[in-house]
Design an enzyme around this catalytic site. Structure first.
Site, PDB file in Angstrom:
ATOM      1  N   CYS A 173       5.362  -6.160  -0.860  1.00  0.00           N
ATOM      2  CA  CYS A 173       4.748  -4.850  -0.659  1.00  0.00           C
ATOM      3  C   CYS A 173       3.775  -4.458  -1.784  1.00  0.00           C
ATOM      4  CB  CYS A 173       5.848  -3.802  -0.464  1.00  0.00           C
ATOM      5  SG  CYS A 173       5.259  -2.329   0.376  1.00  0.00           S
TER       6      CYS A 173
ATOM      7  N   ARG B 113       1.186   4.996   8.177  1.00  0.00           N
ATOM      8  CA  ARG B 113       2.084   3.977   7.630  1.00  0.00           C
ATOM      9  C   ARG B 113       2.478   2.993   8.714  1.00  0.00           C
ATOM     10  NH1 ARG B 113       3.962   5.276   2.487  1.00  0.00           N
ATOM     11  NH2 ARG B 113       5.500   3.623   2.345  1.00  0.00           N
TER      12      ARG B 113
ATOM     13  N   HIS C 218      10.470  -5.947   3.284  1.00  0.00           N
ATOM     14  CA  HIS C 218      11.693  -5.554   2.589  1.00  0.00           C
ATOM     15  C   HIS C 218      12.860  -6.060   3.427  1.00  0.00           C
ATOM     16  CE1 HIS C 218       9.332  -2.899   0.007  1.00  0.00           C
ATOM     17  NE2 HIS C 218       8.758  -2.404   1.076  1.00  0.00           N
TER      18      HIS C 218
HETATM   19 ZN   LIG Z   1       6.909  -1.339   1.340  1.00  0.00          ZN
END
Ligand SMILES: [Zn+2]
Lengths: 447, 268
Positions: free
Chosen positions: B123, B157, B219
């Site tokens: 990320c 997002r 993640h």
């Molecule tokens: Zn992230």
């Protein structure tokens, strides 16, 4: 005004309809939706006669318990309190609960309103009605899908405090919450709650392990109205007001819930009560109220399962799970862990890696279950916690768990939707009261 | 930028035995020492990313090697040995706290990457390992340039569970990022998206890989449920450290169950 009355009537009708359909009252948002549609100003009209304060309780963990405790303490002081008791911490949930009260021309008849609101809905509410007081508990990772970042969540509480007109009670020990004191408008009255110096080393139990370092803000030394917690044992506490007790003491008092988290909630609620009541605050009434508050469902609720206790423990985020394990982990008990990843659970299960499960190592875990039951088993494997079995189907897992551990005390740690499903199954089996309705003997000592 | 709010104290890596930051006692090196560095664990390891470090250290041990787990904090000297470097995601506030330090250790990281050290950047650290980050306001911030990717800030997002096909088999994880990343002309992706958004939600790529450096948005944390990927990184690191990799015989049945169920569920 007339519009508000109509809205209230329409809402009430929707509420009755929802009840007739067998939906119960627990957290139903539909009636609220109906009332809000007809009169967008419904909330401010309905709360216009509530003169003693509109108190919002917010933060990541402990809102429901703290709200219940604060309401009980205020009622024990003879106040008429309106609240949203079902844990339906959205604005519409508040309206729905209003509609179950007696309204006069669309207006609520109460001295004080105490509302549990999640961080985002607290702002939504605040735009409709400015709260007079806010009790801000903590900021932790929760439901990341919705809030994305912990800094953002902290920002929501800061904005809520900025909307609050009269007084704010803050957690001294939470680095995201205590700094809010530096952002408040001049006329806003601040008081504090927290751990006393002797218990400060237990803060680690409460802080999540992935929380990032903050620039330190040190709150002022505790003054007369600031409540400091001294835990006496797992369930018994004393609250001292002021660094030397110059503001008096509450306790020792034994709560009906175990663990440090519940004690901090009690300290928060008591400090807000003192803030609101001033010289009218009475230690004996407060103790009496704290003694009687039952844990909300899923927060340590104990079910009698064929003669042995079965505890349901809701876990929502790393801080909450860590605290729950600290409270319950060491007592020998058959353990099941149920992890779902629906929206209400948080769809990302990464957070399980921010919790230490070492306290379960010796005892082991009987079953992991839920949609992500195998991920839970994998997580436990990395902490060398033995897992006897994994069964993703909640119903089958519960059957096995109850059958294999018939004569032992049992405990289930579960995420939100898993809790709802398991509670329903247990309810059918053991004839339990409906979710969201308090058992009759436990409503706090109304005056 | 001042150092306010940063600290050089190590943070707990859950489950790691105490002393795992220390080298092995002589005579107890097993198949060899593997030095593992987690970059900015305090600022850049959101959403359980420290679980990757925990997973690597545990598996290194199970394979018969000795992990030496270093935490690199802003302003500290970078560890002398680094066979395996891990980084995670952060909030904006976290990223701004590490930018200066990253510039300071940039040459060292580029050297390690060129020499074949294994790296996994998730990320935010994946974005910082790229060539550049273009903010929503149009400002261009340079990255390390170890991976040929450019990221643009996005209003929207990209969030949700992910399934990829990669050189290390199926990989499952969870993405949560606002940046939209484009690969340079010759840059290989880490995987092909079978469920989820990936680098940008449109070209079907996820992450980037150059030699032994992997960048990804996943993640989860990504390594525990994808042990083949974890072992690929460990294998590369073992080669760096000892000249070869002799894997142990590990039982990954629970990880296999977790992974295959997630694949089946998301792909239907
Ligand atoms: Zn992230």
């Amino acid at each position: 005004m007339l519009k508000t009355t109509v809205a209230a009537l329409a809402g009430k009708a929707a509420r009755r309809a929802a009840r007739l359909r067998g939906g119960g009252t627990g957290g139903s948002a539909l009636p609220g939706l109906v009332a809000e549609k007809i009169d967008p100003g419904f909330l401010s009209h309905a709360l216009a006669d509530v003169r003693g304060g509109i108190v919002v309780v917010s933060g990541t963990n402990g809102k429901t318990t703290t709200t219940k405790m604060l309401v009980a303490v205020l009622r024990a002081h003879g106040k008429t309190v309106f609240t949203n008791p079902t844990g339906s911490n959205f604005t519409r949930g508040v309206i729905s609960s209003m509609l179950s009260e007696k309204l006069q021309r669309g207006r609520l008849q109460a001295d004080i309103a105490v509302l549990e609101l999640d961080e985002a809905h607290a702002l939504h509410f605040g735009r409709a009605v400015a709260p007079t007081h806010a009790l801000l508990l903590n900021v932790a990772r929760d439901q990341l899908d919705r809030f994305a970042e912990i800094d953002h969540t902290a920002g929501l509480l800061t904005q809520l405090a900025a909307m609050t007109t009269r007084g704010v009670v803050l957690n001294r020990d939470d680095p995201f919450v205590n700094r809010i004191a530096t952002t408040l408008a001049p006329g806003v009255d601040v008081s504090w709650f927290g751990l006393d110096a002797a218990a400060a080393d237990r803060l680690g139990e409460l802080s999540e392990h992935d929380s990032r370092e903050q620039d330190d803000f040190v709150p002022p030394a505790a003054a007369e109205r600031d409540g400091l917690l001294t835990p006496i044992d797992e369930q018994q506490l004393q609250i001292t007001f002021g660094a030397e007790g110059e503001g008096g003491r509450v306790g020792p008092v034994t709560l009906r819930q175990r663990g440090l988290a519940a004690m901090i909630n009690a300290t928060a609620a008591t400090s807000m009560a003192k803030h609101l009541l001033g010289s009218g605050f009475r230690a004996d009434a407060t103790e009496q109220a704290l003694r009687t508050v039952a844990p909300p469902f899923g927060r340590g609720e104990v079910v009698d399962a064929d003669g042995t206790p079965l505890e349901l423990v809701l876990v929502k985020n790393p801080a909450g799970f860590t605290v729950a394990l600290g409270t319950y982990g060491s007592t020998p008990t058959a353990t099941m862990i149920a992890i779902n990843d629906d929206y209400a659970d948080g769809r990302d299960v990464s957070w399980l890696y921010d919790v230490s499960f070492e306290s379960l190592r010796e005892q082991g875990v009987a079953l992991t279950t839920g949609v992500r039951g195998w991920d839970m088993a994998l997580r436990l494997q990395y902490d060398d916690v033995p897992v006897a079995a994994t069964e993703v189907d909640l119903g089958r897992a519960l059957e096995t768990f109850l059958a294999d551990h018939r004569d032992e005390p049992k405990r289930i740690f579960c995420t939100y939707t898993a809790m709802l499903a398991l509670r329903r199954m247990l309810g059918e089996r053991y004839d339990l009261p409906e979710m969201g309705v308090d058992a009759p003997d436990t409503t706090g000592g109304a005056a | 930028m001042s150092d306010a709010g940063t600290s050089t104290r190590d943070i707990p890596i859950l489950g790691e035995p105490s002393g795992s930051a220390l080298p092995a006692d002589s005579g107890h090196e097993g198949k060899g020492e593997i030095h593992l560095v987690h970059l900015y664990p305090r600022e850049m390891s959101i959403y359980g990313d420290l679980g990757n470090t925990r997973c690597l250290a545990a598996r290194i041990r199970r394979h018969g090697y000795v992990p030496v787990v270093h935490q690199h904090h802003p302003g500290q000297p970078f560890p002398e040995q680094a066979h395996l470097v891990v980084g995670g995601g952060g909030q904006d506030s976290g990223q701004s706290k590490v930018e200066d330090d990253l510039e300071r250790i940039a040459d060292r990281l580029r050297g390690l990457a060129a020499d074949g050290s294994a790296m996994l950047m998730i990320c935010g650290m994946y974005q910082l390992f790229g060539k550049a980050f273009v903010t929503v306001e149009g400002k261009t911030l340079p990255g390390l340039g170890i991976l040929d990717v450019t990221t643009r800030g996005n209003e929207q997002r990209m969030i949700g569970p992910v399934v990829l096909s990669t050189d290390h088999g199926d990989v499952v994880g969870y993405e949560n990022h606002s940046g939209s990343t484009l690969l340079g002309a010759g840059q290989a992706p880490f995987g092909t998206v079978r469920h989820g958004q990936g680098n940008n939600g449109s070209d079907g790529t996820e992450g980037a890989v150059t030699d032994h450096v992997i960048g990804s948005y996943l993640h989860g944390p990504v390594l525990p449920a994808n042990p083949l990927l974890a072992d690929a990184l460990i294998g590369w690191a073992a080669e760096q450290a000892t000249g070869g990799f002799e894997p142990g015989d590990l039982d990954d049945e629970v990880a296999r169950q977790a992974q295959t169920r997630q694949v089946r569920r998301l792909l239907g």
